[in-house]
Design an enzyme around this catalytic site. Structure first.
Site, PDB file in Angstrom:
ATOM      1  N   SER A 125       2.057  -2.276   0.873  1.00 43.52           N
ATOM      2  CA  SER A 125       1.869  -1.235  -0.141  1.00 43.52           C
ATOM      3  C   SER A 125       1.377   0.048   0.498  1.00 43.52           C
ATOM      4  O   SER A 125       0.651   0.025   1.508  1.00 43.52           O
ATOM      5  CB  SER A 125       0.834  -1.738  -1.153  1.00 43.52           C
ATOM      6  OG  SER A 125       0.375  -0.675  -1.961  1.00 43.52           O
ATOM      7  N   TYR A 150      -7.594  -6.336  -3.434  1.00 48.69           N
ATOM      8  CA  TYR A 150      -6.129  -6.369  -3.411  1.00 48.69           C
ATOM      9  C   TYR A 150      -5.594  -5.555  -2.233  1.00 48.69           C
ATOM     10  O   TYR A 150      -4.776  -6.041  -1.443  1.00 48.69           O
ATOM     11  CB  TYR A 150      -5.561  -5.814  -4.730  1.00 48.69           C
ATOM     12  CG  TYR A 150      -4.118  -5.384  -4.596  1.00 48.69           C
ATOM     13  CD1 TYR A 150      -3.101  -6.338  -4.577  1.00 48.69           C
ATOM     14  CD2 TYR A 150      -3.769  -4.038  -4.420  1.00 48.69           C
ATOM     15  CE1 TYR A 150      -1.781  -5.950  -4.403  1.00 48.69           C
ATOM     16  CE2 TYR A 150      -2.455  -3.655  -4.251  1.00 48.69           C
ATOM     17  CZ  TYR A 150      -1.464  -4.604  -4.244  1.00 48.69           C
ATOM     18  OH  TYR A 150      -0.163  -4.227  -4.049  1.00 48.69           O
ATOM     19  N   LYS A 154      -3.447  -6.573   1.597  1.00 46.58           N
ATOM     20  CA  LYS A 154      -2.232  -6.013   2.205  1.00 46.58           C
ATOM     21  C   LYS A 154      -2.506  -5.617   3.662  1.00 46.58           C
ATOM     22  O   LYS A 154      -1.695  -5.862   4.549  1.00 46.58           O
ATOM     23  CB  LYS A 154      -1.731  -4.819   1.391  1.00 46.58           C
ATOM     24  CG  LYS A 154      -1.239  -5.197  -0.006  1.00 46.58           C
ATOM     25  CD  LYS A 154      -0.105  -6.214   0.042  1.00 46.58           C
ATOM     26  CE  LYS A 154       0.309  -6.736  -1.316  1.00 46.58           C
ATOM     27  NZ  LYS A 154       1.251  -7.867  -1.257  1.00 46.58           N
TER      28      LYS A 154
HETATM   29  N1  UFG Z   1      -1.968   6.343 -15.031  1.00 46.37           N
HETATM   30  C1  UFG Z   1      -2.340   6.955 -16.218  1.00 46.37           C
HETATM   31  N2  UFG Z   1      -2.430   6.177 -17.340  1.00 46.37           N
HETATM   32  C2  UFG Z   1      -2.172   4.841 -17.327  1.00 46.37           C
HETATM   33  C3  UFG Z   1      -1.787   4.232 -16.119  1.00 46.37           C
HETATM   34  C4  UFG Z   1      -1.698   5.020 -14.998  1.00 46.37           C
HETATM   35  O1  UFG Z   1      -2.591   8.168 -16.270  1.00 46.37           O
HETATM   36  O2  UFG Z   1      -2.309   4.203 -18.377  1.00 46.37           O
HETATM   37  C5  UFG Z   1      -1.831   7.172 -13.822  1.00 46.37           C
HETATM   38  C6  UFG Z   1      -2.722   6.733 -12.693  1.00 46.37           C
HETATM   39  O3  UFG Z   1      -3.994   7.335 -12.811  1.00 46.37           O
HETATM   40  C7  UFG Z   1      -1.931   7.198 -11.480  1.00 46.37           C
HETATM   41  C8  UFG Z   1      -0.480   7.064 -11.923  1.00 46.37           C
HETATM   42  O4  UFG Z   1      -0.508   7.039 -13.353  1.00 46.37           O
HETATM   43  O5  UFG Z   1      -2.202   8.533 -11.223  1.00 46.37           O
HETATM   44  C9  UFG Z   1       0.188   5.810 -11.433  1.00 46.37           C
HETATM   45  O6  UFG Z   1      -0.623   4.707 -11.781  1.00 46.37           O
HETATM   46  P1  UFG Z   1      -0.119   3.203 -11.585  1.00 46.37           P
HETATM   47  O7  UFG Z   1      -1.237   2.308 -12.019  1.00 46.37           O
HETATM   48  O8  UFG Z   1       1.203   3.021 -12.209  1.00 46.37           O
HETATM   49  O9  UFG Z   1       0.104   3.120 -10.028  1.00 46.37           O
HETATM   50  P2  UFG Z   1      -0.949   3.310  -8.853  1.00 46.37           P
HETATM   51  O10 UFG Z   1      -0.381   4.337  -7.959  1.00 46.37           O
HETATM   52  O11 UFG Z   1      -2.332   3.511  -9.325  1.00 46.37           O
HETATM   53  O12 UFG Z   1      -0.927   1.845  -8.288  1.00 46.37           O
HETATM   54  C10 UFG Z   1      -0.035   1.519  -7.285  1.00 46.37           C
HETATM   55  C11 UFG Z   1       0.319   0.029  -7.329  1.00 46.37           C
HETATM   56  C12 UFG Z   1      -0.871  -0.787  -6.928  1.00 46.37           C
HETATM   57  C13 UFG Z   1      -1.511  -0.257  -5.697  1.00 46.37           C
HETATM   58  C14 UFG Z   1      -1.860   1.174  -5.886  1.00 46.37           C
HETATM   59  C15 UFG Z   1      -2.566   1.733  -4.713  1.00 46.37           C
HETATM   60  O13 UFG Z   1       0.744  -0.346  -8.608  1.00 46.37           O
HETATM   61  O14 UFG Z   1      -0.426  -2.093  -6.687  1.00 46.37           O
HETATM   62  O15 UFG Z   1      -0.663   1.878  -6.118  1.00 46.37           O
HETATM   63  O16 UFG Z   1      -2.285   3.035  -4.438  1.00 46.37           O
HETATM   64  F1  UFG Z   1      -2.644  -0.901  -5.381  1.00 46.37           F
END
Ligand code: UFG
Length: 335
Positions: A125, A150, A154
């Site tokens: 990741s 988590y 990785k």
């Molecule tokens: N977000 C919102 N509202 C929500 C969900 C997400 O505003 O309800 C925002 C988050 O703050 C972030 C973006 O949308 O800015 C993407 O969020 P995600 O949760 O979809 O994805 P992330 O980038 O946070 O997570 C991903 C992977 C994880 C990993 C993580 C680490 O899904 O497995 O990247 O960077 F750990």
């Protein structure tokens, strides 16, 4: 015909990869314990490709069962998806994550050593980079201390594999995924989040479907053009195809080192508000959302420099954010 074991092959990325493997002529065996997936996915894969993959319901933590499986099957390569992936859950229950993601990895690598199975693809990741100092992120960016158990699994996973490659016959590629989204164009397979979605796109589609009242946008005070956080959203089918390219690299023996890592993204960053606007426009609907506090542990921006994957794997993401968001909505509507 090469036989490829796909662990977690009924999950979101796993199922799309099984389809691409079968389309490319591989014989696929799936191991999946249905912890975060459904048995129906096997039938859906079969409908898409016309070929039913072999399937075993094995919990990879059960070392004896894993051992028995490898004793009775001839495997040429493994794509290892099976793992837990919820950041928040991992903070609450780190030992579960070390058991699910690390112990099982060790068991598989032990079997690969015993049975001289050479080719291994690992789901890593972009989380290993944390908030990178430079964007876009190349594979040379330093790995930062993990923000969650988590993320740590990785990093540790990559280290375990790299050291095993040095010590044994093993050849491996870790693919560092950016943010996988979307669904297969047949709309027969897609993402099936457990409970309340933690990730942006399933939360958006469930809000649009009326399952959730309102989307919370986590923070609009980030140092980005519109204040919301930026990510690299990649269509899951493009991501699946990267696994085939990586596997073929190992099988053909054209890998440059026994352990390699590649960033798998589109190279393009999109903010949360851009994703919302694009989703509304492409699907012609209105989404209710409100701005709330930042989510703890979130980074400002991450998007991939994919030069290395483009050159070495001969792979490039082809689908647009629009296509991905359209397929995600079609998939949601079908649920
Ligand atoms: N977000 C919102 N509202 C929500 C969900 C997400 O505003 O309800 C925002 C988050 O703050 C972030 C973006 O949308 O800015 C993407 O969020 P995600 O949760 O979809 O994805 P992330 O980038 O946070 O997570 C991903 C992977 C994880 C990993 C993580 C680490 O899904 O497995 O990247 O960077 F750990």
């Amino acid at each position: 015909m090469n036989t490829i074991l796909v662990t977690g092959g009924l999950g979101f990325i796993g199922s799309h990869t099984v389809v691409e493997l079968q389309n490319a002529g591989y014989h696929v065996i799936i191991i999946d314990n249905l912890y975060n997936s459904k048995m129906e996915v096997l039938d859906q894969i079969t409908e898409i490709t016309g070929i039913k993959p072999s399937y075993f319901n094995i919990d990879l933590r059960n070392k004896e069962e894993v051992h028995a499986f490898f004793n009775s099957h001839q495997i040429d390569g493994i794509i290892h998806f099976a793992a837990s992936k919820a950041v928040g859950e991992s903070v609450k229950n780190p030992l579960l994550y070390y058991e699910n993601n690390i112990a099982t990895l060790v068991y598989i690598l032990q079997e690969m050593k015993t049975h001289q199975i050479p080719n291994f693809i690992f789901s890593s990741s972009c989380t290993v980079y944390g908030q990178a100092d430079e964007l876009p992120i190349t594979e040379n960016a330093p790995v930062k201390p993990a923000e969650s158990p988590y993320g740590n699994t990785k990093q540790i996973g990559e280290e375990i594999i790299e050291q095993s490659c040095h010590a044994t016959h093993l050849k491996a590629i870790a693919l560092r995924y950016f943010n996988p989204i979307g669904a297969h164009e047949s709309v027969k397979i897609g993402e099936l989040p457990l409970g309340v979605p933690q990730n942006l796109i399933p939360y958006i589609t469930q809000t649009a479907a009326g399952i959730r009242k309102e989307l919370s946008v986590f923070g609009d005070d980030y140092p980005t053009p519109d204040g919301t956080a930026i990510r690299d959203y990649i269509h899951v089918v493009d991501l699946a195809k990267a696994h085939i390219a990586a596997l073929e690299r190992l099988i053909k023996g054209i890998n440059k080192k026994e352990f390699e890592v590649f960033n798998i993204g589109t190279g393009k960053g999109s903010s949360v508000l851009e994703v919302i606007k694009t989703f509304e426009k492409i699907n012609q609907l209105h989404l209710s959302y409100k701005i709330v506090e930042r989510r703890k542990g979130d980074i400002t921006a991450a998007y991939a420099d994919t030069t290395l994957a483009n050159k070495e794997l001969g792979w490039k993401a082809e689908k647009t954010l629009e296509e991905a968001l359209h397929s995600a909505w079609r998939w949601q509507q079908k649920q």
